[in-house]
Design a protein around this motif. Structure first.
Motif, mmCIF file in Angstrom:
data_model
loop_
_atom_site.group_PDB
_atom_site.id
_atom_site.type_symbol
_atom_site.label_atom_id
_atom_site.label_comp_id
_atom_site.label_asym_id
_atom_site.label_seq_id
_atom_site.Cartn_x
_atom_site.Cartn_y
_atom_site.Cartn_z
ATOM 1 N N VAL A 1 -8.251 9.112 8.527
ATOM 2 C CA VAL A 1 -8.512 7.703 8.787
ATOM 3 C C VAL A 1 -8.579 7.446 10.287
ATOM 4 N N GLY A 2 -7.674 8.046 11.046
ATOM 5 C CA GLY A 2 -7.628 7.832 12.488
ATOM 6 C C GLY A 2 -6.405 8.483 13.097
ATOM 7 N N ARG A 3 -6.022 7.980 14.266
ATOM 8 C CA ARG A 3 -4.852 8.511 14.979
ATOM 9 C C ARG A 3 -3.977 7.368 15.483
ATOM 10 N N VAL A 4 -2.672 7.631 15.542
ATOM 11 C CA VAL A 4 -1.709 6.663 16.059
ATOM 12 C C VAL A 4 -1.941 6.511 17.560
ATOM 13 N N PRO B 1 9.863 0.068 13.269
ATOM 14 C CA PRO B 1 8.728 -0.272 14.134
ATOM 15 C C PRO B 1 7.397 -0.399 13.387
ATOM 16 N N TYR B 2 6.413 -0.827 14.124
ATOM 17 C CA TYR B 2 5.029 -0.858 13.678
ATOM 18 C C TYR B 2 4.279 0.237 14.430
ATOM 19 N N VAL B 3 3.177 0.702 13.857
ATOM 20 C CA VAL B 3 2.291 1.621 14.572
ATOM 21 C C VAL B 3 0.877 1.066 14.492
ATOM 22 N N ALA B 4 0.106 1.324 15.541
ATOM 23 C CA ALA B 4 -1.303 0.956 15.576
ATOM 24 C C ALA B 4 -2.111 2.233 15.420
ATOM 25 N N VAL B 5 -3.052 2.211 14.474
ATOM 26 C CA VAL B 5 -3.911 3.364 14.216
ATOM 27 C C VAL B 5 -5.335 2.976 14.578
ATOM 28 N N SER B 6 -5.954 3.801 15.418
ATOM 29 C CA SER B 6 -7.350 3.610 15.774
ATOM 30 C C SER B 6 -8.202 4.395 14.791
ATOM 31 N N PRO B 7 -9.071 3.713 14.015
ATOM 32 C CA PRO B 7 -9.888 4.422 13.034
ATOM 33 C C PRO B 7 -10.915 5.327 13.714
ATOM 34 N N ASP B 8 -11.242 6.442 13.046
ATOM 35 C CA ASP B 8 -12.173 7.417 13.601
ATOM 36 C C ASP B 8 -13.633 7.015 13.482
ATOM 37 N N ASP B 9 -13.966 6.214 12.508
ATOM 38 C CA ASP B 9 -15.367 5.878 12.294
ATOM 39 C C ASP B 9 -15.527 4.364 12.197
ATOM 40 N N LEU C 1 -0.770 4.919 4.257
ATOM 41 C CA LEU C 1 -1.308 6.037 5.022
ATOM 42 C C LEU C 1 -0.205 7.042 5.283
ATOM 43 N N TYR C 2 -0.600 8.269 5.528
ATOM 44 C CA TYR C 2 0.329 9.382 5.703
ATOM 45 C C TYR C 2 0.041 10.111 6.992
ATOM 46 N N ALA C 3 1.065 10.763 7.544
ATOM 47 C CA ALA C 3 0.933 11.548 8.772
ATOM 48 C C ALA C 3 0.697 12.995 8.406
#
Length: 75
Positions: free
Chosen positions: A39-42, A52-60, A72-74
């Motif tokens: 999906v993307g990366r943190v 906490p919260y994390v922000a994920v930047s999508p890849d596409d 979502l999973y790491a």
């Protein structure tokens, strides 16, 4: 594979996830969905240390709104 969190909102082209416990992921951690599709990366970790919260930047150029509530999973 560790659970990264659930998508609780979108903001400025990022997915915002709530981390379920005190296992905070590292920036750069790859985020995948239940089918192991990337999906993307943190890109950021913020909020209270206890949950906490994390922000994920999508890849596409995927649509972000339909991802609300998705887990979502790491990898």
């Amino acid at each position: 594979m560790d659970r990264l969190g659930e998508v609780v909102r979108t903001a400025q082209g990022l997915l915002i996830l709530r981390v379920p416990d005190d296992a905070t992921p590292d920036i750069g951690t790859e985020a995948v969905d239940e089918s192991l599709n990337e999906v993307g990366r943190v890109v950021d970790v913020f909020g209270p240390v206890s949950r906490p919260y994390v922000a994920v930047s999508p890849d596409d150029d995927r649509r972000l709104a339909p991802m609300l509530g998705e887990k979502l999973y790491a990898r």
